[in-house]
Design a protein around this motif. Structure first.
Motif, PDB file in Angstrom:
ATOM      1  N   MET A   1      -3.242  13.516 -15.391  1.00 47.02           N
ATOM      2  CA  MET A   1      -4.158  14.372 -14.656  1.00 47.02           C
ATOM      3  C   MET A   1      -3.550  14.715 -13.311  1.00 47.02           C
ATOM      4  O   MET A   1      -3.110  13.837 -12.580  1.00 47.02           O
ATOM      5  CB  MET A   1      -5.509  13.667 -14.463  1.00 47.02           C
ATOM      6  N   LYS A   2      -3.531  16.007 -12.984  1.00 49.91           N
ATOM      7  CA  LYS A   2      -3.037  16.461 -11.688  1.00 49.91           C
ATOM      8  C   LYS A   2      -4.213  16.633 -10.736  1.00 49.91           C
ATOM      9  O   LYS A   2      -5.237  17.217 -11.098  1.00 49.91           O
ATOM     10  CB  LYS A   2      -2.296  17.791 -11.815  1.00 49.91           C
ATOM     11  N   VAL A   3      -4.058  16.124  -9.523  1.00 52.25           N
ATOM     12  CA  VAL A   3      -5.093  16.284  -8.508  1.00 52.25           C
ATOM     13  C   VAL A   3      -4.462  16.734  -7.204  1.00 52.25           C
ATOM     14  O   VAL A   3      -3.276  16.511  -6.949  1.00 52.25           O
ATOM     15  CB  VAL A   3      -5.879  14.971  -8.268  1.00 52.25           C
ATOM     16  N   GLY A   4      -5.275  17.362  -6.367  1.00 51.21           N
ATOM     17  CA  GLY A   4      -4.884  17.612  -4.987  1.00 51.21           C
ATOM     18  C   GLY A   4      -5.410  16.488  -4.122  1.00 51.21           C
ATOM     19  O   GLY A   4      -6.282  15.714  -4.525  1.00 51.21           O
ATOM     20  N   TRP A   5      -4.873  16.403  -2.904  1.00 52.03           N
ATOM     21  CA  TRP A   5      -5.267  15.332  -1.985  1.00 52.03           C
ATOM     22  C   TRP A   5      -5.517  15.956  -0.623  1.00 52.03           C
ATOM     23  O   TRP A   5      -4.600  16.506  -0.005  1.00 52.03           O
ATOM     24  CB  TRP A   5      -4.158  14.293  -1.889  1.00 52.03           C
ATOM     25  N   PHE A   6      -6.757  15.926  -0.149  1.00 52.42           N
ATOM     26  CA  PHE A   6      -7.127  16.545   1.125  1.00 52.42           C
ATOM     27  C   PHE A   6      -7.337  15.467   2.181  1.00 52.42           C
ATOM     28  O   PHE A   6      -8.027  14.471   1.941  1.00 52.42           O
ATOM     29  CB  PHE A   6      -8.439  17.331   0.975  1.00 52.42           C
ATOM     30  N   THR A   7      -6.780  15.683   3.352  1.00 51.77           N
ATOM     31  CA  THR A   7      -6.934  14.722   4.439  1.00 51.77           C
ATOM     32  C   THR A   7      -6.806  15.433   5.779  1.00 51.77           C
ATOM     33  O   THR A   7      -6.174  16.490   5.873  1.00 51.77           O
ATOM     34  CB  THR A   7      -5.876  13.611   4.339  1.00 51.77           C
ATOM     35  N   SER A   8      -7.421  14.848   6.784  1.00 51.06           N
ATOM     36  CA  SER A   8      -7.202  15.307   8.155  1.00 51.06           C
ATOM     37  C   SER A   8      -6.192  14.420   8.873  1.00 51.06           C
ATOM     38  O   SER A   8      -5.811  14.712  10.005  1.00 51.06           O
ATOM     39  CB  SER A   8      -8.528  15.317   8.942  1.00 51.06           C
ATOM     40  N   GLY A   9      -5.796  13.321   8.221  1.00 46.86           N
ATOM     41  CA  GLY A   9      -4.808  12.429   8.824  1.00 46.86           C
ATOM     42  C   GLY A   9      -5.268  11.855  10.134  1.00 46.86           C
ATOM     43  O   GLY A   9      -4.465  11.632  11.044  1.00 46.86           O
ATOM     44  N   ARG A  10      -6.567  11.576  10.218  1.00 46.61           N
ATOM     45  CA  ARG A  10      -7.139  11.218  11.510  1.00 46.61           C
ATOM     46  C   ARG A  10      -6.661   9.869  12.019  1.00 46.61           C
ATOM     47  O   ARG A  10      -6.498   9.661  13.212  1.00 46.61           O
ATOM     48  CB  ARG A  10      -8.658  11.223  11.396  1.00 46.61           C
ATOM     49  N   GLY A  11      -6.453   8.908  11.132  1.00 46.11           N
ATOM     50  CA  GLY A  11      -6.096   7.567  11.582  1.00 46.11           C
ATOM     51  C   GLY A  11      -5.489   6.738  10.461  1.00 46.11           C
ATOM     52  O   GLY A  11      -5.146   7.255   9.394  1.00 46.11           O
ATOM     53  N   PRO A  12      -5.369   5.420  10.670  1.00 44.08           N
ATOM     54  CA  PRO A  12      -4.706   4.558   9.695  1.00 44.08           C
ATOM     55  C   PRO A  12      -5.427   4.491   8.353  1.00 44.08           C
ATOM     56  O   PRO A  12      -4.796   4.263   7.320  1.00 44.08           O
ATOM     57  CB  PRO A  12      -4.690   3.189  10.380  1.00 44.08           C
ATOM     58  N   GLY A  13      -6.751   4.697   8.336  1.00 45.27           N
ATOM     59  CA  GLY A  13      -7.467   4.637   7.073  1.00 45.27           C
ATOM     60  C   GLY A  13      -7.032   5.720   6.108  1.00 45.27           C
ATOM     61  O   GLY A  13      -6.909   5.475   4.893  1.00 45.27           O
ATOM     62  N   SER A  14      -6.778   6.922   6.610  1.00 48.15           N
ATOM     63  CA  SER A  14      -6.335   8.026   5.761  1.00 48.15           C
ATOM     64  C   SER A  14      -4.966   7.724   5.155  1.00 48.15           C
ATOM     65  O   SER A  14      -4.727   7.961   3.963  1.00 48.15           O
ATOM     66  CB  SER A  14      -6.271   9.319   6.563  1.00 48.15           C
ATOM     67  N   LEU A  15      -4.070   7.193   5.977  1.00 49.67           N
ATOM     68  CA  LEU A  15      -2.743   6.846   5.478  1.00 49.67           C
ATOM     69  C   LEU A  15      -2.823   5.693   4.481  1.00 49.67           C
ATOM     70  O   LEU A  15      -2.109   5.676   3.473  1.00 49.67           O
ATOM     71  CB  LEU A  15      -1.828   6.479   6.650  1.00 49.67           C
ATOM     72  N   ALA A  16      -3.714   4.736   4.734  1.00 51.47           N
ATOM     73  CA  ALA A  16      -3.847   3.598   3.825  1.00 51.47           C
ATOM     74  C   ALA A  16      -4.320   4.041   2.442  1.00 51.47           C
ATOM     75  O   ALA A  16      -3.840   3.527   1.416  1.00 51.47           O
ATOM     76  CB  ALA A  16      -4.819   2.574   4.408  1.00 51.47           C
ATOM     77  N   LEU A  17      -5.248   5.001   2.384  1.00 50.89           N
ATOM     78  CA  LEU A  17      -5.712   5.505   1.091  1.00 50.89           C
ATOM     79  C   LEU A  17      -4.585   6.175   0.316  1.00 50.89           C
ATOM     80  O   LEU A  17      -4.409   5.925  -0.882  1.00 50.89           O
ATOM     81  CB  LEU A  17      -6.853   6.502   1.307  1.00 50.89           C
ATOM     82  N   LEU A  18      -3.830   7.029   0.999  1.00 50.12           N
ATOM     83  CA  LEU A  18      -2.727   7.710   0.324  1.00 50.12           C
ATOM     84  C   LEU A  18      -1.654   6.706  -0.097  1.00 50.12           C
ATOM     85  O   LEU A  18      -1.087   6.803  -1.194  1.00 50.12           O
ATOM     86  CB  LEU A  18      -2.126   8.777   1.235  1.00 50.12           C
ATOM     87  N   THR A  19      -1.365   5.729   0.751  1.00 43.14           N
ATOM     88  CA  THR A  19      -0.376   4.700   0.415  1.00 43.14           C
ATOM     89  C   THR A  19      -0.789   3.933  -0.834  1.00 43.14           C
ATOM     90  O   THR A  19       0.021   3.712  -1.748  1.00 43.14           O
ATOM     91  CB  THR A  19      -0.206   3.729   1.594  1.00 43.14           C
ATOM     92  N   ALA A  20      -2.053   3.529  -0.898  1.00 41.63           N
ATOM     93  CA  ALA A  20      -2.537   2.779  -2.054  1.00 41.63           C
ATOM     94  C   ALA A  20      -2.452   3.607  -3.324  1.00 41.63           C
ATOM     95  O   ALA A  20      -2.082   3.095  -4.394  1.00 41.63           O
ATOM     96  CB  ALA A  20      -3.966   2.319  -1.811  1.00 41.63           C
ATOM     97  N   ALA A  21      -2.798   4.892  -3.227  1.00 44.82           N
ATOM     98  CA  ALA A  21      -2.719   5.758  -4.403  1.00 44.82           C
ATOM     99  C   ALA A  21      -1.274   5.910  -4.869  1.00 44.82           C
ATOM    100  O   ALA A  21      -0.986   5.820  -6.075  1.00 44.82           O
ATOM    101  CB  ALA A  21      -3.330   7.116  -4.091  1.00 44.82           C
ATOM    102  N   CYS A  22      -0.358   6.119  -3.931  1.00 46.13           N
ATOM    103  CA  CYS A  22       1.055   6.271  -4.300  1.00 46.13           C
ATOM    104  C   CYS A  22       1.596   4.989  -4.930  1.00 46.13           C
ATOM    105  O   CYS A  22       2.344   5.035  -5.924  1.00 46.13           O
ATOM    106  CB  CYS A  22       1.880   6.659  -3.078  1.00 46.13           C
ATOM    107  N   GLU A  23       1.239   3.851  -4.373  1.00 46.25           N
ATOM    108  CA  GLU A  23       1.699   2.579  -4.945  1.00 46.25           C
ATOM    109  C   GLU A  23       1.172   2.388  -6.353  1.00 46.25           C
ATOM    110  O   GLU A  23       1.901   1.930  -7.252  1.00 46.25           O
ATOM    111  CB  GLU A  23       1.263   1.418  -4.047  1.00 46.25           C
ATOM    112  N   ALA A  24      -0.097   2.741  -6.576  1.00 47.61           N
ATOM    113  CA  ALA A  24      -0.679   2.597  -7.912  1.00 47.61           C
ATOM    114  C   ALA A  24      -0.025   3.553  -8.901  1.00 47.61           C
ATOM    115  O   ALA A  24       0.212   3.203 -10.068  1.00 47.61           O
ATOM    116  CB  ALA A  24      -2.186   2.838  -7.854  1.00 47.61           C
TER     117      ALA A  24
END
Length: 271
Positions: free
Chosen positions: A1-24
C-alpha cells in the motif's frame, strides 16, 4: 500500500513518528510504501522541519514542500483563527498541494504532526489522523483533553485513529486503544491533585502538574504503536476505506478496531 505522509515538522514528536514508520518499513514489519513526505514549510523556514526533511531524503523518501505561510502572504489572505470559518485561501492552498502530489497516485495519506485543517484535501483523498482520546471521549487539543480528564476524575483514556473530514476531529473512527488512569503508579498523583480545586491546578501548576505529565506520557507512548498497527491493518486489507467509510475485507461496514492488545504488546516489547 502506498501512502503519503503529511507533517509540519513542528518538533521531535513529528520526527519520531516518521522515524518509527521508516524503521518498521525497513525491517519488514510494516508492508507499506511512503510515496512522499509533504511539509507545509520550505527548507530554511523552520529548523525542526529541516531536520525532518533531511531525515526523509536520507531514507530515500521524496520530500514535497509548499510553505503555507508564504502562500497566505502571496495571496493576501487572513490568518486562520480558532473558532472562526477557515479563510478562503486555505482551500486554494489544498488544491495547490493536490497538484503537487497527484502524480504519486496515493489515495491515502497520514497526518502526522500536520498542523493545518485540510478542507479540500480530505474531500479528494483519505486522510488518516489521530485524536488523543478514546471514541466518545474529550475533544480539543491534547492539552484540553488532559484537563478534561482531570476535571472528570477519569479512570481511563485512549487514542483514536480516524478519517479526517472538514469538521475537526469528527470523522469516522478506524481504530482505537484504551489505557488505564488508575493504578499504583498514578493514584498518588490523583490524590495530590484532589487537594486543590481545578482552577488553581490549571492556573498555578499548569502543565508542570505531575498528574498532567503522567497522563500525557501514557497517551503519547501509545500514539506511534497505534498508528503503525492501524496502517498494518489497512495494508493487509483487514480494514479498508470505501467511500470514506471503514469497511471489512468483505465490504461490510466495520466498527472501529480495538487495537489495545496490539499496542500493549508493542509497548512491552519496546516497539
Amino acid at each position: 500500500m502506498k501512502v503519503g505522509w503529511f507533517t509540519s515538522g513542528r518538533g521531535p514528536g513529528s520526527l519520531a513518528l516518521l522515524t518509527a514508520a521508516c524503521e518498521a518499513i525497513e525491517s519488514g514489519r510494516l508492508p507499506i510504501e511512503i510515496a512522499y513526505v509533504f511539509c507545509n514549510r520550505e527548507r530554511g523556514e523552520h529548523e525542526p522541519a529541516d531536520r525532518l526533511l533531511d531525515f526523509a531524503t536520507a531514507h530515500g523518501l521524496t520530500a514535497v514542500t509548499l510553505s503555507s505561510a508564504e502562500f497566505r502572504r502571496s495571496t493576501g489572505g487572513a490568518p486562520a483563527r480558532a473558532g472562526q470559518l477557515l479563510p478562503g485561501w486555505r482551500g486554494d492552498y489544498d488544491r495547490a498541494i493536490w497538484e503537487r502530489i497527484q502524480p504519486f497516485g496515493t489515495a491515502t495519506a497520514v497526518l502526522a504532526g500536520y498542523q493545518l485543517i485540510a478542507p479540500e484535501l480530505c474531500r479528494l483523498m483519505d486522510l488518516i489522523n489521530l485524536h488523543p482520546a478514546a471514541p466518545g471521549g474529550p475533544t480539543g487539543l491534547w492539552q484540553d483533553v488532559i484537563w478534561q480528564l482531570i476535571a472528570g476524575q477519569a479512570k481511563e483514556s485512549g487514542i483514536t485513529i480516524f478519517r479526517a473530514i472538514p469538521a475537526l476531529d469528527a470523522g469516522p473512527a478506524l481504530s482505537f486503544c484504551r489505557y488505564n488512569l488508575r493504578d499504583e503508579g498514578i493514584d498518588p498523583l490523583w490524590a495530590a491533585a484532589r487537594a486543590h480545586d481545578g482552577e488553581s491546578l490549571r492556573s498555578e501548576e499548569g502543565e508542570n502538574l505531575a498528574l498532567f505529565q503522567e497522563i500525557r506520557r501514557r497517551g503519547a507512548s501509545r500514539e506511534t504503536p497505534l498508528l503503525l498497527a492501524t496502517l498494518a491493518a489497512l495494508a493487509s486489507r483487514s480494514l479498508r476505506l470505501a467511500d470514506g467509510q471503514p469497511v471489512r475485507a468483505d465490504g461490510a461496514p466495520a466498527a472501529a478496531l480495538d487495537l489495545t492488545a496490539e499496542v500493549e504488546r508493542a509497548l512491552a516489547s519496546g516497539g
